[in-house]
Design an enzyme around this catalytic site. Structure first.
Site, short mmCIF file in Angstrom:
data_model
loop_
_atom_site.label_atom_id
_atom_site.label_comp_id
_atom_site.label_asym_id
_atom_site.label_seq_id
_atom_site.Cartn_x
_atom_site.Cartn_y
_atom_site.Cartn_z
N GLN A 4 -4.50 2.06 14.93
CA GLN A 4 -3.32 2.50 14.17
C GLN A 4 -2.50 3.56 14.91
OE1 GLN A 4 -4.51 4.01 10.31
NE2 GLN A 4 -2.46 4.64 9.72
N GLU B 89 -10.48 3.89 3.21
CA GLU B 89 -9.51 4.58 2.37
C GLU B 89 -9.84 4.20 0.93
OE1 GLU B 89 -5.42 3.94 3.76
OE2 GLU B 89 -5.78 5.54 5.22
N LYS C 6 -4.89 -2.00 10.08
CA LYS C 6 -5.17 -2.19 8.66
C LYS C 6 -5.42 -3.66 8.30
CE LYS C 6 -3.75 1.98 7.13
NZ LYS C 6 -4.46 2.80 6.14
N GLU D 244 -10.08 12.54 6.92
CA GLU D 244 -9.96 13.87 6.31
C GLU D 244 -11.32 14.55 6.17
OE1 GLU D 244 -7.72 11.55 3.25
OE2 GLU D 244 -7.02 13.57 2.76
N ASP E 35 -9.23 0.25 1.63
CA ASP E 35 -8.29 -0.24 2.64
C ASP E 35 -8.82 0.20 4.01
OD1 ASP E 35 -5.98 -1.60 3.37
OD2 ASP E 35 -4.87 0.28 3.59
N GLU F 64 -9.04 3.83 -2.69
CA GLU F 64 -7.77 3.69 -3.39
C GLU F 64 -7.95 3.01 -4.74
OE1 GLU F 64 -4.65 2.00 -1.04
OE2 GLU F 64 -5.34 2.92 0.82
N THR G 34 -9.08 -5.70 3.67
CA THR G 34 -8.89 -4.81 2.53
C THR G 34 -9.81 -5.34 1.44
OG1 THR G 34 -6.55 -4.51 3.10
CG2 THR G 34 -7.21 -3.91 0.86
N ASP H 258 0.85 -1.18 0.00
CA ASP H 258 0.00 0.00 0.00
C ASP H 258 0.89 1.25 0.00
OD1 ASP H 258 -2.47 1.24 -0.02
OD2 ASP H 258 -2.57 1.39 2.15
N HIS I 99 -3.70 13.93 0.48
CA HIS I 99 -3.98 13.04 1.62
C HIS I 99 -2.86 13.11 2.66
CE1 HIS I 99 -5.07 9.54 3.99
NE2 HIS I 99 -3.92 8.97 3.71
N ARG J 104 -8.53 3.79 12.94
CA ARG J 104 -7.60 4.89 13.25
C ARG J 104 -7.10 4.86 14.68
NH1 ARG J 104 -6.09 5.98 8.26
NH2 ARG J 104 -7.86 6.51 6.94
#
Lengths: 401, 401
Positions: free
Chosen positions: A229, A188, A242, A349, A222, A190, A246, A114, A121, A226
């Site tokens: 993490q 996420e 994570k 975000e 993904d 992606e 996925t 990844d 970002h 948070r």
């Protein structure tokens, strides 16, 4: 919104693996046309294709390994079978409605990497977690930062996502970490690149060789916890925040379908080292327009064309140390975020770390709630003003055990 | 030093995969006894074993997937075949001298996870890179820190290791990163655990279930380019500084051979969360004595018994978020370092980041030179004062391309 037929026309033809509803244990290679799936193995046998063995496999693996010349030849055959009026009668019984099949993870994921290739970002993350400091780390403009994820928990679109348990930072005044279901479950959005042709151990792959190795593109969510993490990631990076899941789209769009989507990446304000320098190369960015929806409501439209590092640069970086590629390697872009507030590919975000919840029809959302369904879709410009759709990646959050 | 016969006796019987010298394309499952390899498939057929299909496979994968009851049954058969005088004539022609075979990577590596489980190692790294601060990060005593490595570049002992190219931090006064062959190529002496039985997605594996999932143990050298790693690793962890090569021993020692080696881990000064709390459990440490040699000279003797986090805790942590195990998952301990200077499993620590080079017979060594051969060996206490040898992991550094 255009119909799926328009997004999945003859110039698209993504590959997947399906089971007919009647025989759920079977795996067959399928090619999508509109809202139908062509049984590619049956078609190859019907037309006496030299590639019938590849197309009769229960996964895309043999086709991926077959290399670029075969990819082109198979695509030409598919277009012929699906377009020539003379073939209509042969093909019609081999097309099944999408609603009558179940889709599976279409290839065996070898290694999953990844990246972190969006400047917007990475900058937003820096501003959220290191306010006052420079938003990007000093290495960011010199190399596409990446890390290895868990290949074993890559799953196909539609698979549920169980909210992970885990540790989080001790509460103010406590010495002991918290533990429980993640309270900051995020997405996420992606784009993933699927490697077909392996490379030689010890031999870096130059950035001009992307199309010799990469078969196609998928959408990726993904999923990220948070809180887990944030507590675990120093000093060795994300791990359990994570590794629980996925999701990838069921359809792999061949690079051959994206010829009209190549576009120049953003201007580089730092000169890259020679192995990453794509000045003078054909444009390495891809104009993919993503849409992220939660329970059907659009929450973001991230533009892949705004990514700072291209797939070719990611590939060159990934192999510059001699690490080789294997068939089935998947490398994803990292969260796609554009310059404006509505273009951000993560709730981190979009809600500025939960400070400004999204207002959805069923209430505010700082992070994901149990039951939330997240769907990422995308399209790219095709020939003659057409649109090439990417297969959606979707998943519903289930409560922690 | 004891002879290999003593280290690889009837109480050991590690598994590997070999080619006979005469037919290098073949792959056969082998069991080591002293300096010989039993052709396990041929023996299974000769004795009419119910496990002949598993033992005739070209990799350990089917045996790994077969589960704990089969592992025990096969081990009992092997001991019978190799010890009963009545079988001597049958077995003798199925034993080949080690010198007449070539050894291969014995299983398909699914996901590779590397931990950071030695307090002495993590503390030394902290003291080297963050002098004056606390040596351990705040999370270290609460969870076994780990990250995913590259499964595709795990290779068998004896494979050469090509010095990687890569970026390093800009030199003082320069804005541009350096680039070239790593100047700080290092080793990490580790112990790896090979998963046999998969686990269920979404279901954490309790630390009491180690032996239901883990088949056996190998030695690991997780080659590391310290200069590449130092520049790239913020914020997502090590990537190209590690992904060029990870070497593993050709022999997998079944956990069943290590019954006498279990030992209490160091006392925990921080109470672990319940899913990691092994108080009241049988001892979860393993008394493996490692030796690291460069060009035949011993440079360190790392004691695995000093590891803070046990394999069972690593397994429980790895899966607590719902990530499942697959057959062939490999998780390694991280560098094994003991409390004293001669017990450190990396050159980073042995030379204190190059400040105090080792004096070898052919000159000083801050980090590895081209042509250096690194060999890690280990033994564990067996029954009745015997020693159980682990297969060596060895590799020679070749110059960058």
């Amino acid at each position: 919104m255009r119909s799926d037929s328009a997004l999945f026309g003859l110039d698209n033809l993504p590959y997947g693996v399906f089971s007919p509803s009647a025989t759920p244990g079977e795996r067959r290679l399928g090619v999508r046309l509109g809202d139908a799936v062509l049984d590619a193995g049956a078609a190859a046998r019907a037309f006496g294709s030299p590639h019938h063995a590849l197309l009769s496999a229960p996964t895309l693996d043999p086709l991926l390994a077959a290399g670029r010349a075969v990819w082109s030849a198979v695509r030409a055959e598919l277009r012929e079978w699906l377009s020539a009026p003379a073939h209509r009668e042969t093909v019609a019984p081999l097309l099944r409605p999408l609603s009558a099949v179940r889709l599976h993870l279409p290839f065996t994921v070898a290694d999953y990497v990844d990246f972190y290739a969006s400047e917007h970002h990475a900058g937003n993350v820096g501003r959220i977690f290191r306010p006052g400091g420079p938003p990007l780390t000093p290495n960011w403009k010199h190399l596409p930062i990446g890390y290895h994820g868990r290949a074993g928990t890559v799953r196909v679109s539609g698979s549920p996502v169980i909210r992970p348990l885990g540790q989080r930072r001790p509460a103010e005044g406590s010495a002991r970490p918290g533990f429980g279901p993640s309270e900051r479950l995020d997405i996420e959005a992606e784009v993933g690149f699927v490697v077909g042709t392996p490379s030689t151990p010890g031999r870096p792959v130059p950035l001009t060789a992307l199309r010799d190795h990469v078969f196609g593109v998928c959408l990726v969510n993904d999923w990220s916890a948070r809180d887990i993490q944030a507590w675990e990631y120093v000093p060795l990076g994300p791990f359990l925040g994570k590794s629980f899941a996925t999701s990838v789209s069921a359809w792999i769009t061949p690079l051959d379908a994206l010829d009209a989507a190549w576009t120049a990446p953003p201007e580089r304000d730092v000169e890259p080292l020679p192995y990453l320098d794509d000045a003078g190369q054909p444009p390495g960015g891809l104009d993919l327009r993503l849409t992220v929806a939660i329970n059907g409501e659009t929450v973001a439209e991230p533009p892949f064309a705004s990514m700072y590092w291209t797939a070719a640069q990611q590939l060159a970086h990934l192999t510059v140390n001699g690490a080789h590629l294997r068939t089935g390697d998947l490398f994803a872009s990292g969260t796609v975020s554009g310059p404006t507030a509505g273009e951000r590919g993560s709730l981190l975000e979009l809600t500025w770390n939960g400070e400004r919840p999204l207002e959805l029809a069923d209430g505010p959302r700082a992070f994901l709630a149990d039951g939330d369904e997240v769907t990422i879709t995308a399209w790219a410009p095709g020939p003659d003003g057409e649109r090439i759709g990417l297969g959606e990646v979707s998943g519903t959050v289930r409560p922690a055990p």
